[in-house]
Design a protein around this motif. Sequence first.
Motif, PDB file in Angstrom:
ATOM      1  N   UNK A  43       0.816  -1.208   0.000  1.00  0.00           N
ATOM      2  CA  UNK A  43       0.000   0.000   0.000  1.00  0.00           C
ATOM      3  C   UNK A  43       0.848   1.256   0.000  1.00  0.00           C
ATOM      4  N   UNK A  44       2.161   1.065   0.174  1.00  0.00           N
ATOM      5  CA  UNK A  44       2.989   2.228   0.472  1.00  0.00           C
ATOM      6  C   UNK A  44       2.986   3.264  -0.632  1.00  0.00           C
ATOM      7  N   UNK A  50       4.263   8.946  -2.322  1.00  0.00           N
ATOM      8  CA  UNK A  50       3.599  10.133  -2.838  1.00  0.00           C
ATOM      9  C   UNK A  50       4.547  10.850  -3.776  1.00  0.00           C
ATOM     10  N   UNK A  83       2.623  15.958  -3.751  1.00  0.00           N
ATOM     11  CA  UNK A  83       2.988  16.778  -2.598  1.00  0.00           C
ATOM     12  C   UNK A  83       2.728  18.246  -2.875  1.00  0.00           C
ATOM     13  N   UNK A 121       4.611  28.805  11.958  1.00  0.00           N
ATOM     14  CA  UNK A 121       3.535  27.842  11.686  1.00  0.00           C
ATOM     15  C   UNK A 121       4.053  26.416  11.549  1.00  0.00           C
ATOM     16  N   UNK A 122       5.156  26.268  10.819  1.00  0.00           N
ATOM     17  CA  UNK A 122       5.568  24.918  10.443  1.00  0.00           C
ATOM     18  C   UNK A 122       6.658  24.336  11.330  1.00  0.00           C
ATOM     19  N   UNK A 142       2.025  24.499  15.610  1.00  0.00           N
ATOM     20  CA  UNK A 142       1.251  23.264  15.700  1.00  0.00           C
ATOM     21  C   UNK A 142      -0.096  23.538  16.381  1.00  0.00           C
ATOM     22  N   UNK A 143      -0.037  24.348  17.420  1.00  0.00           N
ATOM     23  CA  UNK A 143      -1.262  24.655  18.171  1.00  0.00           C
ATOM     24  C   UNK A 143      -2.242  25.465  17.336  1.00  0.00           C
ATOM     25  N   UNK A 176      -2.748  25.359  14.052  1.00  0.00           N
ATOM     26  CA  UNK A 176      -3.484  24.424  13.194  1.00  0.00           C
ATOM     27  C   UNK A 176      -4.501  23.632  14.012  1.00  0.00           C
ATOM     28  N   UNK A 177      -4.079  23.227  15.199  1.00  0.00           N
ATOM     29  CA  UNK A 177      -4.944  22.364  16.009  1.00  0.00           C
ATOM     30  C   UNK A 177      -6.178  23.107  16.512  1.00  0.00           C
ATOM     31  N   UNK A 217      -8.434  23.533  13.585  1.00  0.00           N
ATOM     32  CA  UNK A 217      -8.937  22.317  12.969  1.00  0.00           C
ATOM     33  C   UNK A 217      -9.926  21.584  13.850  1.00  0.00           C
ATOM     34  N   UNK A 218      -9.673  21.561  15.149  1.00  0.00           N
ATOM     35  CA  UNK A 218     -10.557  20.859  16.084  1.00  0.00           C
ATOM     36  C   UNK A 218     -10.214  21.321  17.497  1.00  0.00           C
ATOM     37  N   UNK A 270      -6.417  24.988   8.225  1.00  0.00           N
ATOM     38  CA  UNK A 270      -5.707  24.722   6.975  1.00  0.00           C
ATOM     39  C   UNK A 270      -5.343  26.036   6.317  1.00  0.00           C
ATOM     40  N   UNK A 273      -8.069  20.545  -2.836  1.00  0.00           N
ATOM     41  CA  UNK A 273      -8.015  19.882  -1.543  1.00  0.00           C
ATOM     42  C   UNK A 273      -8.763  18.548  -1.553  1.00  0.00           C
ATOM     43  N   UNK A 288      -7.150  14.922  -0.780  1.00  0.00           N
ATOM     44  CA  UNK A 288      -7.647  14.113   0.329  1.00  0.00           C
ATOM     45  C   UNK A 288      -8.092  12.746  -0.157  1.00  0.00           C
TER      46      UNK A 288
END
Lengths: 263, 350
Positions: B16-17, B20, B25, B212-213, B219-220, B222-223, B226-227, B294, B343, B347
Amino acid sequence: MSALIGLAGVGKHYGNVIALRDVSLAVDAGQVVCVLGDNGAGKSTLIKIISGLHRPDAGTYEVAGEPVAFGSPREALDRGIATVYQDLAVVPLMPVWRNFFLGAELRRSFGRLDIAAMRRTTRDELAGMGIDLRDVDQPIGTLSGGERQCVAIARAVHFGARVLVLDEPTAALGVKQAGVVLRYVARARARGLGVVFITHNPHHAYPVGDRFLVLKRGRVLADRAKDAITRDELTALMAGGAELDELAAELSGTGTGTGADAG
Amino acid sequence: MAGTATAPARPPGDERLGRRSPLRRLLGRPELGALIGAIVLFAFFSAVADAFRQAGSFSTVLYASSTFGIMAVGVSLLMIGGEFDLSAGVMVTTSALVAALVSYQLTLNVWAGVAVSLAVTLALGFLNGLLYVRTGLPSFIVTLATFFMLAGANLGVTKAVTGNVASDSVRDMDGFASARSLFASSVDIGGVNVSVTVFWWLAFVAVATWLLLRTRPGNWIFAVGGAADAARAVGVPVARTKIALFMGVALCAWFLGMHLLFSYATVQSGEGVGNEFYYIICAVIGGCLLTGGYGSAVGGAIGAFIFGMTNKGIVYAEWNPDWFRFFLGAMLLVATALNLVVRRRVERSG
Ligand SMILES: Nc1ncnc2c1ncn2[C@@H]1O[C@H](COP(=O)(O)OP(=O)(O)OP(=O)(O)O)[C@@H](O)[C@H]1O
Ligand SMILES: [Mg+2]
């Protein structure tokens, strides 16, 4: 020795909805306590109290014999109580490795993220659980339910959880994937973790559980050690005994589909 | 990624690998749609407007892009963090007014005004964030309220202090020259004057991208966008992150405010209204998801560049500039639709 965590007479209401009333529970190291109950029984509410998301309105909560009043999940985490939520607490659009380390990121000098180490650790930890991800850079939302669940559990274990709280980890999984998760729960117990395992499904609970707490409408219906209850008794309790007999009678004429997974 | 080449060491089940591809990308980048749009637009205006192709015009385009782009940096990060700031436009004016009024009325070195303005503007951003976090109202409503309050206060305070709708000129105040060289000078590059804001813009984008990256707060961001609940559950300080993002917008507003003040020496108190939408448009065209979680700072910058090109390109093409907003709206539609398509494709094919 006192239990890893102990709740006594805990209650919680949301406005005028009483979600939990007088619930007690103790978890020792190397013990799996299963909490069972129907939809709306209060299982998730109980978990949210244990994990520090809610404070109980009544009763006491002790960690290692010490009363606590957690103000946030972070505080619970710092005491070694890690929770994997029903909705998994992952951020779907973020890569797997960022999710794995979210809130506990590895850093190098000047606050830079140690991305290489986080990627590597994520891949290794998951491989150690028998999950071989295609790519730790893919958004976690693109993983299968079982894979996502395992990432979430592996994350909790990796961060040194002493108590693992799992909210219906097998609910959305197929038979084989559920087996992977259950085996992992058993492995966590063997490592001396205490586990609180929430589920609808007595067939998932019985093989791994040491103790069973059955909730109904926010109250404790039964609290038994494994040697004091059989699988059938547990199933009957869950389904509400008489109700199940009634259902069986009702369905006997039409041919049944009760063989389906209760998840 | 390290280690993917050592295939034999991997356990079975890895058919399955399927690696990409670099193309995939690239397609996964949030700013791709905007980049394509920018190239198309650039080619288009170059073809239809002779004036657009001159170096001097390009410098003008860059200047326009930079003033919006600096704000788009803060607004993009905030949007990635899941929120809006409708007060961003008037906050620029507030910031400039504070510096102008404080230095002029108290006869201070303008740098004192600059410092006070920084503190006041950051406090306003903090207030936006605090109101949002405490009330739990959508940021849209909270900042709509502060938008009106600031717009009113800008006019009210300026009129009360100066008896006029504009601040008094700070051109002759101490420190003006040095402040101007930092915030509002231009640099000669090969005979073309390039505004210093262009370089500041690039610096802002670079820092924001790194943040950001490559950092934990990134990280926070984006988090929380996102949720937020999931982020909170794993110990991310959601409230602090959101407040910091509002303060980031304020920081950008302060910078742009200082640029405007030291460009013109005086500030019109009614300025800035409506610009907040342009900033949001830059971020959205640049691929930031309106619902949060995003996007990228580079995307916001490309969005601002598209904005600057359209804004000036229409002039160079000698079209009626009244149509600028029409084009902007149309581009917003196209860009968001394009982003969505890109997008979804990524996805699905993960
Ligand atoms: N935030 C909330 N506000 C109001 N009522 C709530 C809230 N959360 C839960 N409840 C109510 O509390 C009761 C217990 O809910 P809880 O989520 O704990 O059940 P559960 O056992 O986890 O159910 P399920 O198996 O469906 O996950 C339910 O009646 C639910 O409607
Ligand atoms: Mg639940």
